[in-house]
Design an enzyme around this catalytic site. Sequence first.
Site, PDB file in Angstrom:
ATOM      1  N   HIS A 192      31.806  53.119  24.191  1.00  5.81           N
ATOM      2  CA  HIS A 192      32.286  52.014  25.023  1.00  5.81           C
ATOM      3  C   HIS A 192      33.582  51.446  24.452  1.00  5.81           C
ATOM      4  CE1 HIS A 192      31.545  49.178  28.297  1.00  5.81           C
ATOM      5  NE2 HIS A 192      32.025  48.240  27.503  1.00  5.81           N
ATOM      6  N   HIS A 238      35.252  47.485  36.929  1.00  8.82           N
ATOM      7  CA  HIS A 238      34.683  46.146  36.788  1.00  8.82           C
ATOM      8  C   HIS A 238      34.507  45.549  38.169  1.00  8.82           C
ATOM      9  CE1 HIS A 238      36.205  45.747  32.375  1.00  8.82           C
ATOM     10  NE2 HIS A 238      35.078  46.448  32.484  1.00  8.82           N
ATOM     11  N   ARG A 263      32.233  55.292  31.675  1.00  8.94           N
ATOM     12  CA  ARG A 263      31.121  54.976  30.789  1.00  8.94           C
ATOM     13  C   ARG A 263      30.339  56.248  30.474  1.00  8.94           C
ATOM     14  NH1 ARG A 263      31.198  51.027  34.915  1.00  8.94           N
ATOM     15  NH2 ARG A 263      31.572  48.899  34.166  1.00  8.94           N
ATOM     16  N   ARG A 282      36.903  52.732  25.802  1.00  7.51           N
ATOM     17  CA  ARG A 282      37.419  52.107  27.024  1.00  7.51           C
ATOM     18  C   ARG A 282      38.312  50.921  26.670  1.00  7.51           C
ATOM     19  NH1 ARG A 282      34.621  52.176  31.929  1.00  7.51           N
ATOM     20  NH2 ARG A 282      34.138  49.939  31.859  1.00  7.51           N
ATOM     21  N   TYR A 308      36.998  45.996  50.981  1.00  5.00           N
ATOM     22  CA  TYR A 308      38.119  46.834  51.397  1.00  5.00           C
ATOM     23  C   TYR A 308      38.791  47.597  50.263  1.00  5.00           C
ATOM     24  CZ  TYR A 308      37.751  44.202  55.726  1.00  5.00           C
ATOM     25  OH  TYR A 308      37.277  43.647  56.889  1.00  5.00           O
ATOM     26  N   LYS A 319      27.692  50.536  38.074  1.00  2.23           N
ATOM     27  CA  LYS A 319      27.175  49.191  37.876  1.00  2.23           C
ATOM     28  C   LYS A 319      27.590  48.279  39.027  1.00  2.23           C
ATOM     29  CE  LYS A 319      26.679  49.004  32.864  1.00  2.23           C
ATOM     30  NZ  LYS A 319      27.014  48.279  31.640  1.00  2.23           N
TER      31      LYS A 319
END
Length: 391
Positions: A332, A358, A243, A335, A368, A270
Amino acid sequence: MALTNISAKSASPKDKDYKLFDEKGLFLLVKKNGAKYWRLKYRFAGKEKLLSLGVYPEVPLKEARDKALEFRQVLRSGEDPSAQRKTQRTPIDTPDTPNRFEPVARRWHELNTPRWTPRYALKVMQMLERRIFPFIGHRRIEELKNSDILEVLRKMENDGVRETTRKVKTYLQQIYTYAIAEGIAEHNPVTGIGHALKALPPANHQRSLPINMMASFIDAINKDSAHPVVKLGLKLLLLTMTRTGEVRYGRWEEVDFDKRIWLIPAERMKMRNDHLIPLSAQAISVLKELHTLTGHSEYIVRSPNNIRKPLSENAFLVLIKRIGFTQHTTTHGLRATASTALNEAGFRAEVIEKQLAHEERNQVRKAYNRADYLEERREMLQWWADQLKTI
Protein backbone atom coordinates in the site's frame (compact mmCIF):
# COMPACT_ATOMS: atom_id res chain seq x y z
CA MET A 1 -22.23 -33.43 -11.11
CA ALA A 2 -21.39 -33.53 -7.41
CA LEU A 3 -20.07 -30.45 -5.64
CA THR A 4 -16.41 -30.07 -4.69
CA ASN A 5 -14.81 -28.03 -1.93
CA ILE A 6 -13.39 -25.70 -4.58
CA SER A 7 -16.74 -25.08 -6.29
CA ALA A 8 -18.45 -24.41 -2.93
CA LYS A 9 -15.73 -22.00 -1.82
CA SER A 10 -15.54 -20.14 -5.13
CA ALA A 11 -19.31 -19.71 -5.59
CA SER A 12 -19.80 -15.94 -5.93
CA PRO A 13 -23.01 -13.96 -5.34
CA LYS A 14 -25.15 -13.04 -8.35
CA ASP A 15 -28.09 -10.72 -8.94
CA LYS A 16 -30.45 -13.44 -7.67
CA ASP A 17 -30.19 -16.34 -5.22
CA TYR A 18 -29.17 -19.60 -6.89
CA LYS A 19 -28.51 -23.25 -6.04
CA LEU A 20 -25.51 -25.51 -6.51
CA PHE A 21 -26.64 -29.13 -6.39
CA ASP A 22 -24.57 -31.90 -4.87
CA GLU A 23 -26.33 -35.27 -4.83
CA LYS A 24 -29.46 -36.97 -3.50
CA GLY A 25 -31.27 -33.71 -2.72
CA LEU A 26 -28.40 -31.87 -1.05
CA PHE A 27 -27.64 -28.40 -2.42
CA LEU A 28 -25.88 -25.17 -1.50
CA LEU A 29 -28.09 -22.08 -1.62
CA VAL A 30 -26.01 -19.02 -2.55
CA LYS A 31 -27.78 -15.80 -1.54
CA LYS A 32 -27.34 -12.57 -3.46
CA ASN A 33 -25.72 -11.05 -0.36
CA GLY A 34 -23.00 -13.73 -0.48
CA ALA A 35 -24.24 -15.95 2.37
CA LYS A 36 -24.30 -19.71 1.67
CA TYR A 37 -26.67 -22.26 3.23
CA TRP A 38 -26.88 -26.02 3.02
CA ARG A 39 -30.35 -27.39 2.23
CA LEU A 40 -31.68 -30.94 1.82
CA LYS A 41 -34.67 -31.45 -0.46
CA TYR A 42 -36.73 -34.59 0.07
CA ARG A 43 -40.27 -35.94 -0.28
CA PHE A 44 -42.45 -37.27 2.53
CA ALA A 45 -46.08 -38.37 2.26
CA GLY A 46 -46.12 -37.09 -1.31
CA LYS A 47 -45.00 -33.57 -0.36
CA GLU A 48 -41.70 -31.88 -1.15
CA LYS A 49 -39.89 -30.56 1.93
CA LEU A 50 -36.66 -28.76 2.82
CA LEU A 51 -34.27 -29.13 5.73
CA SER A 52 -31.64 -26.58 6.74
CA LEU A 53 -28.25 -28.21 7.37
CA GLY A 54 -26.22 -25.17 8.38
CA VAL A 55 -24.17 -22.30 7.02
CA TYR A 56 -21.14 -22.71 4.76
CA PRO A 57 -18.16 -22.63 5.49
CA GLU A 58 -18.91 -23.24 9.19
CA VAL A 59 -20.48 -26.49 7.99
CA PRO A 60 -18.08 -27.84 5.33
CA LEU A 61 -19.11 -30.06 2.44
CA LYS A 62 -18.27 -33.36 4.15
CA GLU A 63 -20.24 -32.46 7.28
CA ALA A 64 -23.23 -31.40 5.17
CA ARG A 65 -23.14 -34.74 3.37
CA ASP A 66 -22.93 -36.61 6.68
CA LYS A 67 -25.94 -34.71 8.00
CA ALA A 68 -27.87 -35.36 4.79
CA LEU A 69 -27.09 -39.09 5.08
CA GLU A 70 -28.40 -39.17 8.67
CA PHE A 71 -31.70 -37.56 7.63
CA ARG A 72 -32.08 -39.86 4.62
CA GLN A 73 -31.70 -42.82 6.98
CA VAL A 74 -34.50 -41.37 9.13
CA LEU A 75 -36.61 -41.04 5.98
CA ARG A 76 -35.99 -44.69 5.05
CA SER A 77 -37.25 -45.72 8.48
CA GLY A 78 -40.60 -44.16 7.62
CA GLU A 79 -40.29 -41.00 9.71
CA ASP A 80 -40.32 -37.40 8.60
CA PRO A 81 -36.84 -35.92 9.31
CA SER A 82 -38.37 -32.48 9.91
CA ALA A 83 -40.74 -33.82 12.57
CA GLN A 84 -37.94 -35.69 14.31
CA ARG A 85 -35.73 -32.62 14.23
CA LYS A 86 -38.34 -30.53 16.02
CA THR A 87 -38.18 -32.88 19.00
CA GLN A 88 -34.37 -32.95 19.04
CA ARG A 89 -33.58 -29.38 18.07
CA THR A 90 -31.42 -27.28 20.36
CA PRO A 91 -31.78 -23.50 20.57
CA ILE A 92 -28.88 -22.93 18.16
CA ASP A 93 -30.83 -24.87 15.51
CA THR A 94 -33.66 -22.35 15.54
CA PRO A 95 -32.26 -19.28 13.80
CA ASP A 96 -35.66 -18.41 12.36
CA THR A 97 -37.18 -17.47 15.72
CA PRO A 98 -37.76 -13.73 15.06
CA ASN A 99 -36.20 -12.23 18.19
CA ARG A 100 -33.14 -14.42 18.42
CA PHE A 101 -29.90 -12.63 17.70
CA GLU A 102 -29.06 -14.34 14.40
CA PRO A 103 -32.25 -13.52 12.45
CA VAL A 104 -32.23 -9.95 13.76
CA ALA A 105 -28.60 -9.56 12.64
CA ARG A 106 -29.43 -11.01 9.24
CA ARG A 107 -32.28 -8.52 8.82
CA TRP A 108 -29.87 -5.68 9.73
CA HIS A 109 -27.41 -7.04 7.18
CA GLU A 110 -30.06 -7.31 4.46
CA LEU A 111 -31.18 -3.74 5.17
CA ASN A 112 -27.63 -2.43 4.71
CA THR A 113 -26.55 -4.62 1.79
CA PRO A 114 -27.72 -2.13 -0.90
CA ARG A 115 -25.36 0.47 0.62
CA TRP A 116 -22.34 -1.83 0.47
CA THR A 117 -20.34 -3.41 -2.31
CA PRO A 118 -21.06 -7.16 -2.68
CA ARG A 119 -17.56 -7.99 -1.50
CA TYR A 120 -17.90 -5.93 1.69
CA ALA A 121 -21.39 -7.34 2.40
CA LEU A 122 -19.98 -10.87 2.11
CA LYS A 123 -17.08 -10.00 4.41
CA VAL A 124 -19.42 -8.66 7.11
CA MET A 125 -21.64 -11.73 6.97
CA GLN A 126 -18.67 -14.10 7.10
CA MET A 127 -17.40 -12.35 10.24
CA LEU A 128 -20.79 -12.67 11.91
CA GLU A 129 -21.17 -16.32 10.91
CA ARG A 130 -17.71 -17.21 12.14
CA ARG A 131 -17.28 -15.02 15.20
CA ILE A 132 -20.75 -14.28 16.56
CA PHE A 133 -23.57 -16.63 15.54
CA PRO A 134 -22.00 -19.84 16.94
CA PHE A 135 -21.89 -18.24 20.41
CA ILE A 136 -24.94 -15.99 20.77
CA GLY A 137 -26.89 -16.48 17.53
CA HIS A 138 -29.48 -18.66 19.30
CA ARG A 139 -29.99 -16.27 22.24
CA ARG A 140 -32.89 -13.83 22.43
CA ILE A 141 -31.43 -10.46 21.53
CA GLU A 142 -33.19 -8.53 24.30
CA GLU A 143 -31.81 -10.89 26.98
CA LEU A 144 -28.11 -10.51 26.16
CA LYS A 145 -26.03 -8.61 28.72
CA ASN A 146 -22.81 -6.62 28.54
CA SER A 147 -20.96 -9.63 29.93
CA ASP A 148 -22.29 -11.88 27.13
CA ILE A 149 -21.04 -9.53 24.44
CA LEU A 150 -17.72 -9.03 26.23
CA GLU A 151 -17.16 -12.77 26.45
CA VAL A 152 -17.58 -13.17 22.68
CA LEU A 153 -15.28 -10.25 21.88
CA ARG A 154 -12.62 -11.51 24.27
CA LYS A 155 -12.62 -14.85 22.46
CA MET A 156 -11.63 -12.89 19.38
CA GLU A 157 -8.95 -10.95 21.25
CA ASN A 158 -7.50 -14.22 22.48
CA ASP A 159 -7.34 -15.42 18.88
CA GLY A 160 -5.08 -12.46 18.13
CA VAL A 161 -7.48 -10.65 15.78
CA ARG A 162 -7.72 -7.42 17.70
CA GLU A 163 -8.42 -5.13 14.74
CA THR A 164 -11.16 -7.50 13.58
CA THR A 165 -12.51 -7.45 17.14
CA ARG A 166 -13.02 -3.70 16.84
CA LYS A 167 -14.80 -4.08 13.50
CA VAL A 168 -17.14 -6.78 14.84
CA LYS A 169 -17.85 -4.64 17.91
CA THR A 170 -18.98 -1.87 15.54
CA TYR A 171 -21.28 -4.30 13.72
CA LEU A 172 -22.78 -5.41 17.05
CA GLN A 173 -23.34 -1.80 18.05
CA GLN A 174 -25.19 -1.14 14.80
CA ILE A 175 -27.25 -4.35 15.06
CA TYR A 176 -28.49 -3.28 18.49
CA THR A 177 -29.22 0.25 17.27
CA TYR A 178 -31.40 -1.37 14.59
CA ALA A 179 -33.05 -3.72 17.12
CA ILE A 180 -33.90 -0.82 19.45
CA ALA A 181 -35.38 1.17 16.55
CA GLU A 182 -37.52 -1.85 15.64
CA GLY A 183 -38.72 -2.19 19.24
CA ILE A 184 -37.08 -5.61 19.64
CA ALA A 185 -34.57 -4.54 22.31
CA GLU A 186 -34.64 -1.78 24.90
CA HIS A 187 -30.94 -1.28 25.62
CA ASN A 188 -27.60 -1.69 23.83
CA PRO A 189 -25.28 -4.05 25.74
CA VAL A 190 -22.36 -3.12 23.46
CA THR A 191 -22.22 0.44 24.83
CA GLY A 192 -19.17 1.03 26.98
CA ILE A 193 -17.64 -2.37 26.33
CA GLY A 194 -14.61 -0.87 24.60
CA HIS A 195 -13.21 0.11 28.00
CA ALA A 196 -13.02 -3.58 28.95
CA LEU A 197 -11.11 -4.60 25.83
CA LYS A 198 -7.38 -4.46 25.32
CA ALA A 199 -6.03 -1.26 23.85
CA LEU A 200 -5.03 -1.49 20.22
CA PRO A 201 -1.33 -1.03 19.44
CA PRO A 202 -0.36 2.36 17.96
CA ALA A 203 -1.53 2.78 14.39
CA ASN A 204 0.97 1.43 11.88
CA HIS A 205 0.82 4.03 9.14
CA GLN A 206 1.70 2.62 5.75
CA ARG A 207 5.37 3.18 5.00
CA SER A 208 6.06 4.72 1.60
CA LEU A 209 9.31 4.09 -0.22
CA PRO A 210 11.43 7.24 -0.80
CA ILE A 211 11.56 7.87 -4.54
CA ASN A 212 15.38 7.86 -4.50
CA MET A 213 15.26 4.20 -3.40
CA MET A 214 12.97 3.08 -6.21
CA ALA A 215 15.75 2.05 -8.59
CA SER A 216 17.38 -0.21 -6.00
CA PHE A 217 13.95 -1.59 -5.04
CA ILE A 218 13.18 -2.62 -8.62
CA ASP A 219 16.70 -3.96 -9.11
CA ALA A 220 16.27 -6.14 -6.01
CA ILE A 221 12.97 -7.49 -7.39
CA ASN A 222 14.63 -8.36 -10.70
CA LYS A 223 17.46 -10.23 -8.98
CA ASP A 224 15.28 -12.14 -6.52
CA SER A 225 14.52 -15.84 -6.94
CA ALA A 226 10.74 -15.43 -6.41
CA HIS A 227 8.35 -16.95 -8.95
CA PRO A 228 8.15 -14.70 -12.05
CA VAL A 229 4.37 -14.27 -11.58
CA VAL A 230 4.95 -12.76 -8.12
CA LYS A 231 7.64 -10.37 -9.35
CA LEU A 232 5.64 -9.30 -12.40
CA GLY A 233 2.49 -8.90 -10.32
CA LEU A 234 4.26 -6.53 -7.93
CA LYS A 235 5.56 -4.52 -10.88
CA LEU A 236 2.02 -4.32 -12.29
CA LEU A 237 0.78 -3.01 -8.95
CA LEU A 238 3.53 -0.39 -8.94
CA LEU A 239 2.88 0.73 -12.53
CA THR A 240 -0.90 0.99 -12.17
CA MET A 241 -1.09 2.37 -8.60
CA THR A 242 -3.62 -0.33 -7.73
CA ARG A 243 -4.29 -2.19 -4.49
CA THR A 244 -3.08 -5.71 -3.79
CA GLY A 245 -6.57 -7.22 -4.04
CA GLU A 246 -7.26 -5.51 -7.35
CA VAL A 247 -4.14 -7.09 -8.86
CA ARG A 248 -4.60 -10.50 -7.21
CA TYR A 249 -8.16 -10.91 -8.46
CA GLY A 250 -7.54 -9.30 -11.85
CA ARG A 251 -8.82 -11.38 -14.77
CA TRP A 252 -7.60 -11.52 -18.32
CA GLU A 253 -11.08 -10.77 -19.64
CA GLU A 254 -10.77 -7.30 -18.05
CA VAL A 255 -7.71 -6.33 -20.12
CA ASP A 256 -8.06 -4.78 -23.58
CA PHE A 257 -4.61 -4.78 -25.18
CA ASP A 258 -5.79 -2.92 -28.27
CA LYS A 259 -7.30 -0.02 -26.33
CA ARG A 260 -4.60 -0.31 -23.63
CA ILE A 261 -7.20 -0.37 -20.87
CA TRP A 262 -7.76 -2.51 -17.80
CA LEU A 263 -11.35 -2.31 -16.51
CA ILE A 264 -11.76 -3.46 -12.90
CA PRO A 265 -15.48 -4.09 -12.21
CA ALA A 266 -17.19 -2.25 -9.38
CA GLU A 267 -17.76 -5.37 -7.26
CA ARG A 268 -14.00 -5.66 -6.72
CA MET A 269 -13.49 -2.00 -5.91
CA LYS A 270 -13.87 -0.21 -2.60
CA MET A 271 -16.11 2.19 -4.54
CA ARG A 272 -19.32 1.48 -6.42
CA ASN A 273 -18.10 2.28 -9.92
CA ASP A 274 -15.99 0.36 -12.41
CA HIS A 275 -12.39 1.56 -12.42
CA LEU A 276 -10.74 2.21 -15.78
CA ILE A 277 -6.94 2.02 -15.75
CA PRO A 278 -5.03 3.33 -18.78
CA LEU A 279 -1.99 1.13 -19.38
CA SER A 280 1.47 2.56 -20.00
CA ALA A 281 3.85 0.92 -22.47
CA GLN A 282 5.68 -0.67 -19.53
CA ALA A 283 2.43 -2.01 -18.04
CA ILE A 284 1.51 -3.54 -21.40
CA SER A 285 4.95 -5.17 -21.54
CA VAL A 286 4.52 -6.63 -18.04
CA LEU A 287 1.03 -7.92 -18.90
CA LYS A 288 2.27 -9.57 -22.10
CA GLU A 289 5.02 -11.29 -20.16
CA LEU A 290 2.46 -12.42 -17.58
CA HIS A 291 0.22 -13.70 -20.36
CA THR A 292 2.90 -16.17 -21.45
CA LEU A 293 2.82 -17.57 -17.89
CA THR A 294 -0.85 -17.33 -16.91
CA GLY A 295 -2.78 -16.70 -20.14
CA HIS A 296 -4.36 -20.15 -19.89
CA SER A 297 -5.78 -19.21 -16.47
CA GLU A 298 -8.66 -16.97 -15.41
CA TYR A 299 -6.40 -14.83 -13.20
CA ILE A 300 -3.70 -12.45 -14.39
CA VAL A 301 -1.50 -13.32 -11.40
CA ARG A 302 -2.70 -16.80 -10.56
CA SER A 303 -1.22 -18.94 -7.82
CA PRO A 304 1.92 -20.75 -9.03
CA ASN A 305 0.53 -23.85 -7.30
CA ASN A 306 -3.09 -23.84 -8.46
CA ILE A 307 -4.36 -22.72 -11.84
CA ARG A 308 -7.83 -21.99 -10.42
CA LYS A 309 -6.73 -19.70 -7.58
CA PRO A 310 -5.38 -16.15 -7.48
CA LEU A 311 -2.01 -15.37 -5.97
CA SER A 312 -1.91 -15.66 -2.17
CA GLU A 313 -2.73 -12.55 -0.15
CA ASN A 314 0.77 -12.17 1.34
CA ALA A 315 2.86 -13.05 -1.72
CA PHE A 316 3.89 -9.44 -2.45
CA LEU A 317 4.66 -8.69 1.20
CA VAL A 318 6.82 -11.82 1.43
CA LEU A 319 8.76 -10.68 -1.62
CA ILE A 320 9.26 -7.19 -0.18
CA LYS A 321 10.48 -8.75 3.07
CA ARG A 322 12.87 -11.14 1.33
CA ILE A 323 14.57 -8.35 -0.66
CA GLY A 324 15.07 -6.37 2.54
CA PHE A 325 12.64 -3.47 2.05
CA THR A 326 10.07 -4.18 4.78
CA GLN A 327 11.31 -1.30 6.92
CA HIS A 328 10.89 1.07 4.00
CA THR A 329 7.56 0.19 2.42
CA THR A 330 4.47 -1.98 2.12
CA THR A 331 2.45 -2.74 -0.99
CA HIS A 332 0.00 0.00 0.00
CA GLY A 333 2.92 2.32 0.68
CA LEU A 334 3.95 2.04 -2.97
CA ARG A 335 0.72 3.85 -3.87
CA ALA A 336 1.75 6.67 -1.54
CA THR A 337 5.18 6.82 -3.20
CA ALA A 338 3.57 7.23 -6.61
CA SER A 339 1.11 9.82 -5.30
CA THR A 340 3.88 11.90 -3.71
CA ALA A 341 6.01 11.80 -6.86
CA LEU A 342 3.10 12.78 -9.10
CA ASN A 343 2.00 15.64 -6.84
CA GLU A 344 5.55 16.98 -6.72
CA ALA A 345 5.72 16.73 -10.53
CA GLY A 346 2.71 19.03 -10.80
CA PHE A 347 -0.03 16.63 -11.90
CA ARG A 348 -3.49 17.70 -10.79
CA ALA A 349 -4.59 16.33 -7.42
CA GLU A 350 -8.03 15.26 -8.67
CA VAL A 351 -6.42 13.25 -11.48
CA ILE A 352 -4.13 11.47 -9.01
CA GLU A 353 -7.05 10.76 -6.67
CA LYS A 354 -9.04 9.33 -9.57
CA GLN A 355 -6.18 6.98 -10.43
CA LEU A 356 -5.97 5.87 -6.80
CA ALA A 357 -9.71 5.05 -7.01
CA HIS A 358 -10.57 7.14 -3.98
CA GLU A 359 -14.34 7.46 -3.60
CA GLU A 360 -15.87 10.63 -5.04
CA ARG A 361 -17.82 12.25 -2.21
CA ASN A 362 -19.95 14.43 -4.46
CA GLN A 363 -22.84 12.14 -5.45
CA VAL A 364 -23.76 14.13 -8.57
CA ARG A 365 -20.20 14.06 -9.90
CA LYS A 366 -19.83 10.38 -8.99
CA ALA A 367 -22.70 9.47 -11.32
CA TYR A 368 -20.82 10.86 -14.32
CA ASN A 369 -17.13 10.33 -13.64
CA ARG A 370 -16.46 6.68 -14.52
CA ALA A 371 -13.96 7.68 -17.26
CA ASP A 372 -13.01 11.14 -15.96
CA TYR A 373 -9.48 12.31 -16.75
CA LEU A 374 -8.74 9.14 -18.71
CA GLU A 375 -6.32 10.78 -21.15
CA GLU A 376 -4.71 12.84 -18.40
CA ARG A 377 -4.27 9.69 -16.38
CA ARG A 378 -2.79 7.90 -19.38
CA GLU A 379 -0.21 10.65 -19.76
CA MET A 380 0.41 10.66 -15.99
CA LEU A 381 0.92 6.90 -15.72
CA GLN A 382 3.26 6.91 -18.71
CA TRP A 383 5.32 9.64 -17.00
CA TRP A 384 5.36 7.57 -13.80
CA ALA A 385 6.42 4.43 -15.67
CA ASP A 386 9.21 6.36 -17.38
CA GLN A 387 10.58 7.34 -13.96
CA LEU A 388 10.86 3.64 -13.09
CA LYS A 389 13.61 3.19 -15.67
CA THR A 390 14.64 -0.29 -14.61
CA ILE A 391 11.14 -1.79 -14.49
